[in-house]
Enzyme design. Structure first.
Site, short mmCIF file in Angstrom:
data_model
loop_
_atom_site.label_atom_id
_atom_site.label_comp_id
_atom_site.label_asym_id
_atom_site.label_seq_id
_atom_site.Cartn_x
_atom_site.Cartn_y
_atom_site.Cartn_z
N ARG A 224 -6.72 -5.07 5.59
CA ARG A 224 -6.06 -5.11 7.00
C ARG A 224 -5.49 -6.10 7.41
O ARG A 224 -5.96 -7.42 7.27
CB ARG A 224 -7.10 -4.42 8.07
CG ARG A 224 -7.56 -3.08 7.95
CD ARG A 224 -6.43 -1.99 8.13
NE ARG A 224 -7.15 -0.50 7.91
CZ ARG A 224 -6.94 0.10 7.04
NH1 ARG A 224 -6.66 -0.20 5.87
NH2 ARG A 224 -7.47 1.18 7.00
N HIS A 272 1.94 -1.78 1.99
CA HIS A 272 0.59 -0.94 2.55
C HIS A 272 0.35 -0.03 1.23
O HIS A 272 0.06 1.31 1.68
CB HIS A 272 0.51 -0.37 3.58
CG HIS A 272 -1.07 -0.07 4.17
ND1 HIS A 272 -1.56 -0.35 5.33
CD2 HIS A 272 -1.96 0.42 3.36
CE1 HIS A 272 -2.73 -0.32 5.23
NE2 HIS A 272 -3.22 0.42 4.31
N1 LIG Z 1 -4.43 -1.75 1.75
C1 LIG Z 1 -4.84 -0.35 1.31
O1 LIG Z 1 -4.09 0.25 0.76
C2 LIG Z 1 -6.47 -0.01 1.40
C3 LIG Z 1 -6.91 1.17 1.08
C4 LIG Z 1 -8.22 1.43 1.20
C5 LIG Z 1 -8.99 0.59 1.80
N2 LIG Z 1 -8.40 -0.29 2.55
C6 LIG Z 1 -9.47 -1.39 3.34
O2 LIG Z 1 -10.30 -1.62 2.50
C7 LIG Z 1 -11.73 -1.98 3.34
C8 LIG Z 1 -12.94 -1.76 2.41
O3 LIG Z 1 -13.03 -0.46 1.81
P1 LIG Z 1 -14.41 -0.23 1.24
O4 LIG Z 1 -14.69 1.53 0.94
O5 LIG Z 1 -14.74 -0.89 0.03
O6 LIG Z 1 -15.33 -0.23 2.16
P2 LIG Z 1 -17.05 -0.54 2.18
O7 LIG Z 1 -17.40 0.36 1.21
O8 LIG Z 1 -17.72 0.00 3.65
O9 LIG Z 1 -17.36 -1.95 1.99
C9 LIG Z 1 -17.17 -2.98 2.80
C10 LIG Z 1 -18.00 -4.41 2.47
O10 LIG Z 1 -17.60 -5.39 3.53
C11 LIG Z 1 -19.05 -6.05 3.52
N3 LIG Z 1 -18.97 -6.50 5.06
C12 LIG Z 1 -18.54 -5.68 6.21
N4 LIG Z 1 -18.74 -6.55 7.21
C13 LIG Z 1 -18.99 -7.76 6.93
C14 LIG Z 1 -19.13 -9.05 7.64
N5 LIG Z 1 -19.06 -9.26 8.90
N6 LIG Z 1 -19.83 -9.92 6.76
C15 LIG Z 1 -19.83 -9.86 5.27
N7 LIG Z 1 -19.44 -8.71 4.73
C16 LIG Z 1 -19.16 -7.73 5.37
C17 LIG Z 1 -20.05 -4.87 3.43
O11 LIG Z 1 -21.21 -5.43 3.25
P3 LIG Z 1 -22.29 -4.52 2.91
O12 LIG Z 1 -22.30 -4.05 1.54
O13 LIG Z 1 -23.83 -5.32 3.04
O14 LIG Z 1 -22.51 -3.54 4.13
C18 LIG Z 1 -19.15 -4.10 2.05
O15 LIG Z 1 -19.71 -4.92 1.05
C19 LIG Z 1 -11.55 -0.50 4.19
O16 LIG Z 1 -12.42 -0.91 5.40
C20 LIG Z 1 -9.99 -0.53 4.42
O17 LIG Z 1 -9.64 -1.26 5.67
C21 LIG Z 1 -7.29 -0.71 2.30
#
Ligand SMILES: NC(=O)c1ccc[n+]([C@@H]2O[C@H](COP(=O)([O-])OP(=O)(O)OC[C@H]3O[C@@H](n4cnc5c(N)ncnc54)[C@H](OP(=O)(O)O)[C@@H]3O)[C@@H](O)[C@H]2O)c1
Length: 309
Positions: A224, A272
């Site tokens: 983001r 994006h």
């Molecule tokens: N640009 C685009 O087109 C696009 C597309 C899809 C997604 N995204 C973005 O990508 C993000 C990640 O997606 P995802 O599905 O991989 O999410 P996810 O499965 O919820 O994974 C989030 C990761 O971040 C870690 N995390 C969260 N808060 C943290 C903190 N304060 N300190 C350290 N680590 C932290 C979590 O740790 P834990 O494993 O320990 O909980 C987890 O490993 C989404 O939230 C979205 O905003 C962007």
């Protein structure tokens, strides 16, 4: 089963068609067409829904977001107190890998420099850089980040990862929690952001954290826009501590024409698109979870609204 859609910026007909095929006994409404007159539904399929949507649908058993990031819903004044379910991979991890691998290899193999010399009609070789000098640090090791980390390891780069809880990924040096962030940054040259946007991660990529990266660092932000303090990134590039960035997401989207990022030759901008929602995979995942809930089973991908992802 009654399902209502409230998906901004989405052509709803193909979603209706695919959901009807997956759940032939369900009935469907499009809340954005009938608004407050929409009869109460059991489940919602949403993207950037307004507060009035949740206020006018008090019987929902769960809401399914057709994206991985739920920060827009959690920013509503009254966050719904029903299970909020996000997409888990659903074809996005493979897209993230394409995008990040391309950005890393383009930078590491200096394709921009080769393109410049080729355009000038010059046959000019460059001394190869060493992988050992390009450790890749992945912020966030969830559905998307863990996949990116594994594939970058398969490319033989040193790979580090940072998450909230401790993780074990073969061949990846993992760090967790705020206390281990500095150690992670100090060993990272290419920083890939795949964190959710939460109060803890907002503006995490700032002057202080960028300066802790190895010199000649490179940023790839595919999470983001608000993870990055724009002025701090521009200053770090100006000072040459950061060699450049590939950015897919921005604080304001579309990125305003006057924004300084457009003018920086060291910044690559995409609109994006690093991982878009794939309808067929998403319908299959969401319909499967609705049926599981109807059978009284627990499902994965439910957002923890306290921690914000
Ligand atoms: N640009 C685009 O087109 C696009 C597309 C899809 C997604 N995204 C973005 O990508 C993000 C990640 O997606 P995802 O599905 O991989 O999410 P996810 O499965 O919820 O994974 C989030 C990761 O971040 C870690 N995390 C969260 N808060 C943290 C903190 N304060 N300190 C350290 N680590 C932290 C979590 O740790 P834990 O494993 O320990 O909980 C987890 O490993 C989404 O939230 C979205 O905003 C962007």
């Amino acid at each position: 089963m009654k399902i209502t859609f409230c998906c901004a910026d989405t052509r709803i007909e193909p979603w209706l068609r695919d959901f009807s095929a997956a759940l032939p006994d369900a009935t469907f409404t499009d809340w954005l067409t009938t608004r407050e007159a929409t009869p109460p539904a059991d489940y919602a399929v949403v993207w950037a829904p307004p507060q009035t949507f949740f206020d006018s649908q008090p019987s929902l058993k769960a809401a399914f977001n057709i994206g991985a990031g739920v920060n827009a819903i959690l920013a509503l004044p009254r966050v719904p107190v029903i299970p909020l379910v996000r997409l888990e991979d659903a074809g996005m991890a493979a897209q993230m890998v394409d995008y990040v691998a391309h950005a890393v290899l383009r930078h590491f193999r200096e394709f921009d420099a080769f393109e410049t010399t080729a355009k000038a009609g010059e046959w000019k070789k460059r001394r190869p850089l060493k992988r050992v000098d390009f450790p890749i640090g992945v912020l966030g090791l969830g559905a998307l980040g863990s996949h990116v980390a594994k594939v970058m390891k398969a490319f033989d780069f040193p790979v580090l990862g940072w998450s909230n809880s401790r993780k074990h990924i073969e061949g990846v040096r993992t760090f967790h929690g705020a206390g281990q962030l500095d150690a992670f940054l100090a060993q990272t040259r290419v920083l890939v952001c795949l964190l959710p946007l939460t109060p803890e991660t907002d503006s995490l990529i700032n002057a202080a954290t960028l300066n802790k990266l190895l010199p000649g660092a490179y940023l790839i932000n595919v999470a983001r826009g608000a993870h990055v303090v724009d002025a701090d990134l521009l200053a770090a590039i100006e000072s040459a501590h950061v060699a450049g960035a590939t950015l897919d997401v921005f604080r304001t989207e579309p990125l305003p024409p006057e924004h300084a990022f457009w003018k920086s030759p060291k910044i690559t901008i995409t609109p994006h698109i690093s991982a878009v929602t794939l309808r067929e995979e998403s319908v299959e995942q969401i319909a499967g979870k609705m049926l599981a809930l109807e059978r009284g089973e627990t499902i994965s991908g439910v957002v923890n609204t306290n921690r914000g992802y």
